[in-house]
Design an enzyme around this catalytic site. Structure first.
Site, short mmCIF file in Angstrom:
data_model
loop_
_atom_site.label_atom_id
_atom_site.label_comp_id
_atom_site.label_asym_id
_atom_site.label_seq_id
_atom_site.Cartn_x
_atom_site.Cartn_y
_atom_site.Cartn_z
N ARG A 58 33.30 27.92 24.40
CA ARG A 58 34.10 28.39 25.54
C ARG A 58 35.22 27.43 25.92
O ARG A 58 36.15 27.83 26.60
CB ARG A 58 33.18 28.71 26.72
CG ARG A 58 32.40 30.01 26.48
CD ARG A 58 31.43 30.27 27.59
NE ARG A 58 30.46 29.19 27.68
CZ ARG A 58 29.16 29.34 27.51
NH1 ARG A 58 28.66 30.52 27.28
NH2 ARG A 58 28.35 28.32 27.59
N GLU A 95 20.69 19.33 27.36
CA GLU A 95 19.59 19.74 28.22
C GLU A 95 18.43 20.37 27.45
O GLU A 95 17.28 20.14 27.76
CB GLU A 95 20.12 20.71 29.27
CG GLU A 95 19.15 21.03 30.37
CD GLU A 95 19.77 21.92 31.42
OE1 GLU A 95 19.07 22.17 32.41
OE2 GLU A 95 20.91 22.37 31.27
#
Length: 173
Positions: A58, A95
């Protein structure tokens, strides 16, 4: 426009315990997309940027628009194995996983002033890896720019002292 209201929050995706901040809802909204791209342009139009570095995937959306508006080149940083020419690479953790990013060895010149763009910074794994790649090629990082920061995950600490800008923050809400 309240850009934050255009971002969807998906609970327990891609794994349990994660709240995924989905920017596809912002991107499909023409006003939100235009406003977010304009915010980046207004911030960097007078910074003498030579190249915009966008992080897969993105970061390509917002980085390419910024490069176009600034009239400079766009440099993609891709996941390992996606670029055809000689590359440099940097591994990272994030993460909920790990990976390796690459960029072409000839994509930046020593002294180029660049802005690194991605949609979101969480743990800072991909952004930190990109900072390291850009520094290996001798370019100057003006700033790392994101639409969203998740400050609870302390990603800005992995940017090796680079300045950072985020349009909005989502705490562990």
């Amino acid at each position: 426009m309240d850009l934050k209201s255009t971002v969807a929050s998906i609970v327990d995706w891609p794994i349990e315990g994660v709240i995924f901040r989905d920017l596809t809802t912002l991107m499909k909204n023409p006003e939100a997309l235009r406003e977010s791209c304009d915010i980046f342009y207004e911030r960097y139009k007078d910074k003498n940027i030579d190249k915009v570095v966008g992080i897969d995937a993105r970061g390509f959306v917002f980085g390419a628009v910024l490069a176009y508006k600034l009239g400079v080149g766009f440099i993609p940083v891709r996941k390992k194995g996606k670029l055809p020419a000689d590359t440099i690479e940097e591994s990272y953790s994030l993460e909920y996983g790990s990976g390796t990013l690459e960029m072409h060895k000839d994509s930046l010149d020593v002294g180029d002033k660049v802005v690194i763009v991605d949609d979101l910074i969480a743990t800072g794994g991909t952004a930190g890896a990109t900072v390291n790649l850009v520094k290996k090629l001798g370019a100057e990082i003006v700033e790392c720019a994101f639409l969203i920061e998740l400050p609870d995950l302390k990603g800005r600490e992995r940017l090796n002292g680079c300045k950072m800008f985020a349009m909005m923050e989502f705490d562990g809400e």
